[in-house]
Design an enzyme around this catalytic site. Structure first.
Site, PDB file in Angstrom:
ATOM      1  N   SER A  25       4.547   2.131  -4.501  1.00  0.00           N
ATOM      2  CA  SER A  25       5.599   1.556  -3.646  1.00  0.00           C
ATOM      3  C   SER A  25       6.624   0.751  -4.430  1.00  0.00           C
ATOM      4  CB  SER A  25       4.989   0.580  -2.622  1.00  0.00           C
ATOM      5  OG  SER A  25       3.839   1.091  -2.046  1.00  0.00           O
ATOM      6  N   HIS A  56       8.182   5.709  -0.701  1.00  0.00           N
ATOM      7  CA  HIS A  56       7.589   6.685  -1.615  1.00  0.00           C
ATOM      8  C   HIS A  56       8.388   7.987  -1.586  1.00  0.00           C
ATOM      9  CE1 HIS A  56       3.618   4.960  -2.798  1.00  0.00           C
ATOM     10  NE2 HIS A  56       3.881   4.178  -1.780  1.00  0.00           N
ATOM     11  N   HIS A  78      -1.834   8.509  -0.404  1.00  0.00           N
ATOM     12  CA  HIS A  78      -2.933   7.541  -0.367  1.00  0.00           C
ATOM     13  C   HIS A  78      -4.120   8.115   0.376  1.00  0.00           C
ATOM     14  CE1 HIS A  78       0.903   5.402  -0.577  1.00  0.00           C
ATOM     15  NE2 HIS A  78       0.262   4.494  -1.284  1.00  0.00           N
ATOM     16  N   TYR A  80      -5.700   6.766   2.711  1.00  0.00           N
ATOM     17  CA  TYR A  80      -5.625   6.518   4.159  1.00  0.00           C
ATOM     18  C   TYR A  80      -4.732   7.514   4.894  1.00  0.00           C
ATOM     19  CZ  TYR A  80      -1.328   3.979   2.904  1.00  0.00           C
ATOM     20  OH  TYR A  80      -0.111   3.626   2.395  1.00  0.00           O
ATOM     21  N   GLU A  81      -3.942   8.297   4.145  1.00  0.00           N
ATOM     22  CA  GLU A  81      -3.065   9.243   4.834  1.00  0.00           C
ATOM     23  C   GLU A  81      -3.812  10.490   5.296  1.00  0.00           C
ATOM     24  OE1 GLU A  81       1.135   9.453   3.291  1.00  0.00           O
ATOM     25  OE2 GLU A  81       0.192   8.408   1.618  1.00  0.00           O
ATOM     26  N   ALA A 108       1.059  -1.728  -5.563  1.00  0.00           N
ATOM     27  CA  ALA A 108       1.323  -3.019  -4.921  1.00  0.00           C
ATOM     28  C   ALA A 108      -0.038  -3.547  -4.491  1.00  0.00           C
ATOM     29  CB  ALA A 108       2.217  -2.826  -3.709  1.00  0.00           C
ATOM     30  N   MET A 203      -4.815  -0.413  -1.995  1.00  0.00           N
ATOM     31  CA  MET A 203      -5.241   0.826  -1.335  1.00  0.00           C
ATOM     32  C   MET A 203      -5.037   2.070  -2.191  1.00  0.00           C
ATOM     33  SD  MET A 203      -3.539  -0.081   2.347  1.00  0.00           S
ATOM     34  CE  MET A 203      -3.592  -1.755   3.011  1.00  0.00           C
ATOM     35  N   SER A 204      -4.934   1.896  -3.508  1.00  0.00           N
ATOM     36  CA  SER A 204      -4.680   3.098  -4.328  1.00  0.00           C
ATOM     37  C   SER A 204      -5.308   2.960  -5.713  1.00  0.00           C
ATOM     38  CB  SER A 204      -3.167   3.330  -4.451  1.00  0.00           C
ATOM     39  OG  SER A 204      -2.563   2.253  -5.128  1.00  0.00           O
ATOM     40  N   ASN A 227       1.718 -10.278  -2.293  1.00  0.00           N
ATOM     41  CA  ASN A 227       1.310 -11.305  -1.303  1.00  0.00           C
ATOM     42  C   ASN A 227      -0.028 -11.900  -1.707  1.00  0.00           C
ATOM     43  OD1 ASN A 227       0.564  -8.378  -0.298  1.00  0.00           O
ATOM     44  ND2 ASN A 227      -1.020  -9.754   0.502  1.00  0.00           N
ATOM     45  N   HIS A 239       4.106  -4.029   6.003  1.00  0.00           N
ATOM     46  CA  HIS A 239       4.614  -3.141   4.950  1.00  0.00           C
ATOM     47  C   HIS A 239       6.007  -3.608   4.504  1.00  0.00           C
ATOM     48  CE1 HIS A 239       4.875   0.416   2.503  1.00  0.00           C
ATOM     49  NE2 HIS A 239       5.997   0.783   3.100  1.00  0.00           N
TER      50      HIS A 239
HETATM   51  N1  HPA Z   1      -4.182  -5.722   0.820  1.00  0.00           N
HETATM   52  C1  HPA Z   1      -4.302  -4.411   0.540  1.00  0.00           C
HETATM   53  N2  HPA Z   1      -3.333  -3.699  -0.014  1.00  0.00           N
HETATM   54  C2  HPA Z   1      -2.184  -4.326  -0.314  1.00  0.00           C
HETATM   55  C3  HPA Z   1      -1.997  -5.694  -0.056  1.00  0.00           C
HETATM   56  C4  HPA Z   1      -3.047  -6.421   0.541  1.00  0.00           C
HETATM   57  O1  HPA Z   1      -2.967  -7.638   0.802  1.00  0.00           O
HETATM   58  N3  HPA Z   1      -0.738  -5.998  -0.478  1.00  0.00           N
HETATM   59  C5  HPA Z   1      -0.200  -4.861  -0.974  1.00  0.00           C
HETATM   60  N4  HPA Z   1      -1.072  -3.843  -0.883  1.00  0.00           N
END
Ligand code: HPA
Length: 265
Positions: A25, A56, A78, A80-81, A108, A203-204, A227, A239
């Site tokens: 991302s 993406h 990903h 999750y997709e 990210a 998540m990747s 974050n 997102h």
């Molecule tokens: N959790 C999971 N995946 C993420 C996060 C998060 O806080 N921030 C960016 N990708």
């Protein structure tokens, strides 16, 4: 030769890459700056699926950073997709077939360390595969029993750190926990991840690194912190928030990777 490889050969005959990159991302702009650029949409590459996630693009981009030939997956699918841990199997195997000796993954991630806030960079030195899924489910042969000790190559990590020091760029180091998503974590899950010894969550990357090691590539991965983990700050997670914070981190990460790649030649 895979069918994708044949399609690549038509677009970029005799191109041989040295470093493969998976740009997550917000890092897409990096691929637009490389020289001798040939971009092939995933739609033209059999086995390459397009991500539906905003931010993406879906292109394989070939070219050079300085003298270093690179192959970039600009945009990625990903887990999750599709609920499929092997969604990146063909793309990563194609990077290996193109000659890449190293895979560089960016992502990210949320931080589990209060002092590592949005905009920070963390080179991954180990991971927790909390999804307990593998892109090698169904693979055959003894090669599937991949040794994951030092799968984030210590020499590459050291080289990246030297580069960061030269640029006066702070670079954290730590353990990345892979979660399935797409929902963010609960505060209780974040507390659990901290207890487990994770420094960042995302998540990747983990399946991509397993695939890379299976193909014999060395791996280097960097998280761009967007974050603090859920419950660690008052910010609501979304997102859009991830993408906005990614802009800051992506600029630093691009500078770091660009400088490192240029220095390889
Ligand atoms: N959790 C999971 N995946 C993420 C996060 C998060 O806080 N921030 C960016 N990708």
């Amino acid at each position: 030769m895979t069918t994708a490889r044949a399609a690549i050969a038509r677009n970029a005959p005799d191109f041989k890459a040295r470093i493969g990159l998976v740009l997550g991302s917000g890092m897409g702009g990096f691929a637009d700056r490389i020289t001798n650029r040939v971009a092939i949409p995933y739609a033209d590459l059999p086995g390459f699926a397009q991500s539906g996630v905003a931010g993406h693009a879906g292109r394989l981009v070939l070219g050079h950073v300085g003298e270093t030939p690179v192959a970039i997956l600009q945009g990625r699918l990903h887990y999750y997709e599709r609920g499929d841990p092997a969604v990146m199997k063909f793309p990563i195997e194609t990077l290996a077939e193109l000659g890449c000796e190293t895979l560089v993954a960016t992502n990210a991630a949320g931080s589990l360390r209060p002092e590592m806030g949005p905009g920070a960079l963390m080179v991954i030195n180990d991971h927790l595969n909390l999804v307990q899924a593998s892109p090698l489910f169904g693979a055959e042969g003894n090669g599937r029993f991949v040794d994951m000790v030092n799968c984030y190559d210590p020499d590459l990590r050291k080289a990246l750190r030297t580069c960061a020091d030269n640029l006066d760029l702070p670079l954290h180091e730590g353990v990345y926990a892979w979660v399935a998503g797409p929902q963010f974590e609960t505060p209780a899950e974040i507390r659990m991840l901290r207890l487990l010894g994770a420094d960042a969550v995302g998540m990747s990357t983990v399946p991509d690194v397993i695939l890379a090691r299976h193909c014999g590539m060395r791996a280097l991965a960097v998280s761009a912190i967007t974050n603090l983990g859920a419950g660690m700050s008052d910010d609501a997670l979304s997102h859009e928030h991830t993408m906005a914070q990614m802009q800051v981190a992506a600029e630093r990460l691009s500078l770091l990777l660009w400088t490192w790649l240029e220095g390889l030649a």
